[in-house]
Enzyme design. Structure first.
Site, PDB file in Angstrom:
ATOM      1  N   HIS A 146      61.516  29.382  60.043  1.00 15.53           N
ATOM      2  CA  HIS A 146      62.778  29.707  59.387  1.00 15.53           C
ATOM      3  C   HIS A 146      63.756  30.336  60.371  1.00 15.53           C
ATOM      4  O   HIS A 146      63.370  31.148  61.211  1.00 15.53           O
ATOM      5  CB  HIS A 146      62.546  30.693  58.239  1.00 15.53           C
ATOM      6  N   CYS A 215      66.369  25.577  61.390  1.00 18.17           N
ATOM      7  CA  CYS A 215      67.556  25.071  60.690  1.00 18.17           C
ATOM      8  C   CYS A 215      68.842  25.526  61.368  1.00 18.17           C
ATOM      9  O   CYS A 215      68.896  26.546  62.040  1.00 18.17           O
ATOM     10  CB  CYS A 215      67.556  25.558  59.237  1.00 18.17           C
ATOM     11  N   ARG A 224      69.430  20.604  62.537  1.00 19.17           N
ATOM     12  CA  ARG A 224      68.270  21.268  63.132  1.00 19.17           C
ATOM     13  C   ARG A 224      68.594  21.641  64.580  1.00 19.17           C
ATOM     14  O   ARG A 224      69.293  20.912  65.279  1.00 19.17           O
ATOM     15  CB  ARG A 224      67.035  20.346  63.122  1.00 19.17           C
TER      16      ARG A 224
END
Length: 247
Positions: A146, A215, A224
């Protein structure tokens, strides 16, 4: 219905919506981090227990444990096949098998690596793309994390620079990878970035690579960010931490 009643009803509705927005922001910014901290500590404890019991999977047969790799694009394979080694045990889905360290992100930055990249897995740590190489093996060891929420592991991803060390241990061996270029931005459908020889990486042949993905933008997921690295050195954990921790 009087104008006063309409205004009061509208005001109460705005207050309710505002309260829900505040609660959502608190959940995203604070509570997911709290959950991730507890889950991550649990995964690290699980790994340490495995390693203390000696139940960690052996490194892949092709992994060098004695010297740095020759170059980012070289196969770096043994010159002679030697005796055939038994295949290492498969990683268990959703379970930790390694620890990852990136000194660029701070002295205390350490995260467990778990098998697969499912949502519930990435809430506990970093996720290994199923089917990509094992640590130190020929191919591409690919990891997702993340950018924000659940501990923000890759919050500082854009700060990665060529030459930065990325260190990994499976409990028996330290693997030191080196970042090759600044992060590359692409779209989620660009799965070639985790190929054995990742596309757009600049690597021109088989080697021992690492790919990190997260991300972009920081609070979105339309794109990305990708960082590629090559295996630079390995050493047994019995030799202590690699010098790259201090480079």
């Amino acid at each position: 219905m009087s104008v006063r009643l309409i205004v009061r009803t509208f005001s109460e509705l705005c207050i309710t919506i505002g309260a829900l927005i505040v609660l959502f922001v608190v959940y995203v910014l604070f509570w997911t981090g709290v959950k991730a901290a507890g889950a991550t500590e649990g995964q690290i404890d699980d790994l340490q227990r495995q390693w203390a019991r000696g139940t960690v999977s052996a490194p892949a047969p092709s992994a060098s444990r004695t010297s740095p790799s020759a170059s980012p694009s070289s196969p770096n394979a043994p010159s002679s096949p030697g005796p055939k080694s038994p295949a290492p045990e498969a990683y268990r889905d959703g379970k930790p098998f390694a620890m990852l360290y990136i000194p660029r992100f701070g002295k205390g930055w350490e995260w467990p690596v778990l098998e697969n990249t499912e949502v519930k897995t990435l809430q506990k740590g970093l996720g290994h793309y199923r089917g990509t190489a094992r640590p130190g093996a020929t191919g591409n060891f690919a990891v997702a994390g993340h950018r924000r929420t659940y501990g923000d592991p890759f919050k500082d991803f854009p700060k990665l620079r060529p030459g930065d060390p990325v260190l990994l241990t499976d409990g028996t061996t330290w693997f030191t990878y080196r970042i090759d270029k600044k992060p590359y931005r692409t779209v989620p459908s660009d799965i070639g970035v985790i190929d054995p020889v990742p596309r757009k990486s600049g690597f021109d042949g088989p080697g021992r690579y690492l790919t990190l993905t997260t991300c972009d933008p920081e609070w979105g997921s339309s794109h990305r960010l990708i960082a590629w690295a090559h295996l630079d050195a390995t050493q047994p954990v019995t030799d202590g931490r690699p010098a790259a921790f201090h480079s």
